[in-house]
Scaffold this active site. Sequence first.
Site, PDB file in Angstrom:
ATOM      1  N   ASP A  67     -33.267 -36.505  77.933  1.00 37.23           N
ATOM      2  CA  ASP A  67     -33.558 -37.356  76.789  1.00 37.23           C
ATOM      3  C   ASP A  67     -33.372 -38.793  77.246  1.00 37.23           C
ATOM      4  OD1 ASP A  67     -33.749 -37.196  73.536  1.00 37.23           O
ATOM      5  OD2 ASP A  67     -32.759 -39.008  74.280  1.00 37.23           O
ATOM      6  N   ASP A 113     -30.608 -30.851  68.076  1.00 39.86           N
ATOM      7  CA  ASP A 113     -30.557 -31.982  67.137  1.00 39.86           C
ATOM      8  C   ASP A 113     -31.935 -32.487  66.721  1.00 39.86           C
ATOM      9  OD1 ASP A 113     -31.305 -33.059  69.543  1.00 39.86           O
ATOM     10  OD2 ASP A 113     -29.711 -34.547  69.679  1.00 39.86           O
ATOM     11  N   HIS A 114     -32.973 -32.137  67.472  1.00 39.53           N
ATOM     12  CA  HIS A 114     -34.295 -32.695  67.179  1.00 39.53           C
ATOM     13  C   HIS A 114     -35.040 -31.886  66.113  1.00 39.53           C
ATOM     14  CE1 HIS A 114     -33.757 -35.384  70.494  1.00 39.53           C
ATOM     15  NE2 HIS A 114     -35.001 -35.785  70.487  1.00 39.53           N
ATOM     16  N   ARG A 171     -40.068 -36.935  77.357  1.00 35.11           N
ATOM     17  CA  ARG A 171     -40.815 -35.708  77.047  1.00 35.11           C
ATOM     18  C   ARG A 171     -41.665 -35.227  78.236  1.00 35.11           C
ATOM     19  NH1 ARG A 171     -43.883 -37.547  71.904  1.00 35.11           N
ATOM     20  NH2 ARG A 171     -41.735 -38.015  71.424  1.00 35.11           N
ATOM     21  N   ARG A 178     -36.759 -47.023  68.408  1.00 36.27           N
ATOM     22  CA  ARG A 178     -38.196 -47.070  68.702  1.00 36.27           C
ATOM     23  C   ARG A 178     -38.998 -47.247  67.426  1.00 36.27           C
ATOM     24  NH1 ARG A 178     -38.118 -42.637  73.482  1.00 36.27           N
ATOM     25  NH2 ARG A 178     -37.519 -44.185  75.017  1.00 36.27           N
ATOM     26  N   SER A 197     -40.521 -41.775  75.569  1.00 37.96           N
ATOM     27  CA  SER A 197     -39.519 -40.720  75.706  1.00 37.96           C
ATOM     28  C   SER A 197     -39.626 -40.019  77.052  1.00 37.96           C
ATOM     29  CB  SER A 197     -39.694 -39.692  74.593  1.00 37.96           C
ATOM     30  OG  SER A 197     -40.799 -38.875  74.888  1.00 37.96           O
TER      31      SER A 197
END
Length: 640
Positions: free
Chosen positions: A119, A64-65, A536, A379, A534
């Site tokens: 996520d 989806d990213h 990440r 965000r 995030s």
Amino acid sequence: MGKSITHKIIEQHLVSGEMVPGTEVGLRIDQTLTQDATGTMAWLQFEAIGIGEVRTDISVSYVDHNTLQMGFRNPDDHRYLRTVAAKSGAVFSPAGTGICHQLHLENFAKPGATLIGSDSHTPTAGGIGSMAMGAGGLSVALAMAGEAYFIPMPKVVKVHLTGELTGWAAGKDVILELLRRLTVKGGVGKVFEYGGPGVESLSVPDRATITNMGAELGATTSIFPSDAKTKDFLEKMGRGNDWIELVADEDAVFDEVIEINLSELEPMVAQPHMPDLVCKVKDLAGKKIDQCAIGSCTNSSYSDLKNTAQILSGKQTPPEVDLLISPGSKQVVKMLAREGLIEPLLDAGARVLECSCGPCIGMGGSPTSAGVSVRTFNRNFEGRSGTLDGQVYLASAQTAARLALEGEFTDPATWGPAPERVELPKDVPSIRDLFVFPPEDKSVVEILRGPNIVALEDFDELPQTVEAKVLLKVEDNITTDHILPAGAEITALRSNIPAISQYIFSRVDAEFVNRMKEHGTGVILGGENYGQGSSREHAALGPRHLGVKAVIVKSLARIHRANLVNFGILPLLLVDPSDYDKLSEGDDLVIPAGAMTPGGTIDITTASGKTVAVTNDLTKKELEIIQSGGLLNAVRNNQS
Ligand code: SF4
């Protein structure tokens, strides 16, 4: 003594530890999710563990990213994720099907289940009573391999809701109000458990918006009861069998109680560049708006977009306003299309985008230079929109749609009647056939990789004494976007650690990577809340590849701290925060890492004779993980 929902779920999943706040508990994980930006690495790690098939009830790999296909990298990653999921017994959700959290809520999340996702907005599933937490990709890989997930036992905060939302106020305004009161640090180490008579008036999408953005409080997660509304939602999704009732006991004891009267809420926005800089919409009256973007995992449900269509119906946005709409899933699009609700969006001038993260992750839809963009996202960190000086405001879908017509902030009292509160239709169309379920015979599946998918390197053990220079000194509230900027060009390198590492801190200090290359090892000095944002893990993997051995900070964000541990970087906390001023970039440090004990204090010395005391909040196990060079090394050591 009665139990909260949080305690009930943790108790049922507890594999180690005691439920005493702050002490480590290990939880059995029922479900995992990954998305493509962090998921390729999680799946490479899962492969490196060598376990074969996933051992969870269900694991879903979403794309989806990075759905744009402007070269081979993203499509290669998507193909890798599809084939590794099939080989490993996981479900695959192809690009364009929707945003992971919206899809997981609609199709897989269950009340009472534990879910971790690579996520940070995984808590969205808390909207239907899942204990859902954002985690590093490696923790997710381990959970897929059947290992427990370890967290400090959280404190449980009851958010006692009374009253009912009125007028233009929406679920988003509940979480904006909490952010206004508690700030982005207010939830660290806590679960926000919603209760009280106001809960039943909130729809599941409203609840999911609130739990989604609970991540911005820094919370472990947020959770709503599973009640009649949840049952109705799951039945309409064709998953009535997944429903169980889950409520806190009448006499449950909470660590803290916060009261919110829903009837008193009015439309609010978070101002640039922090989700907690919240004010009332009316306080900004007169400020011009260049762009509105409706979507993201926070506000892209059927009810958000039906409200949007109702507000826009028969009207047009002024030409100076760029209106973008990204639906959360194809199921949402199918429902809107069936009810003739796409046409009003198109006629109003909106650009209806793919069902993906899109503008939220800077994949298109960047605002103009210094442009004011009102977004329904979670965000608004500087530069995240793709425009460095973009001015991003966060609001509900209703507020963003209405402001798109106004072209400037106005007082909601002048907006006329608010749209009706939307219920899901009885016959929700299924999109289950769009998911790729794993085949019975996995031996025939070949995992396909492209040139951008680079196997993980091995990391060395941490030396007993770390001798390294401070090669970067940064201020408070450094986000993972500062550490590794988002954007198509950079995130396309996510499966290639040597390549992506070249962008570490590139927008903060363009020379940092060169200094790391020159010295081979280094230390980063930071302020409060280092690594917020995030999940990440590249924000830890990249520095580790470059040779960062330790970060010395005033305080650390939860998920980034876990990622530092997982990749063998020492997270050190200044005993006296004012010592931050004592240390400078270029200082040569000697860190007696071998002398560290969990929670103990050690003295760091500099070549010029300064001494600074640092501590840690590491458990014995975490310290061992760091000493062995990271979690993959530790798991392999245990296996052998
Ligand atoms: Fe996608 Fe944005 Fe949600 Fe992250 S916050 S999952 S980028 S929509």
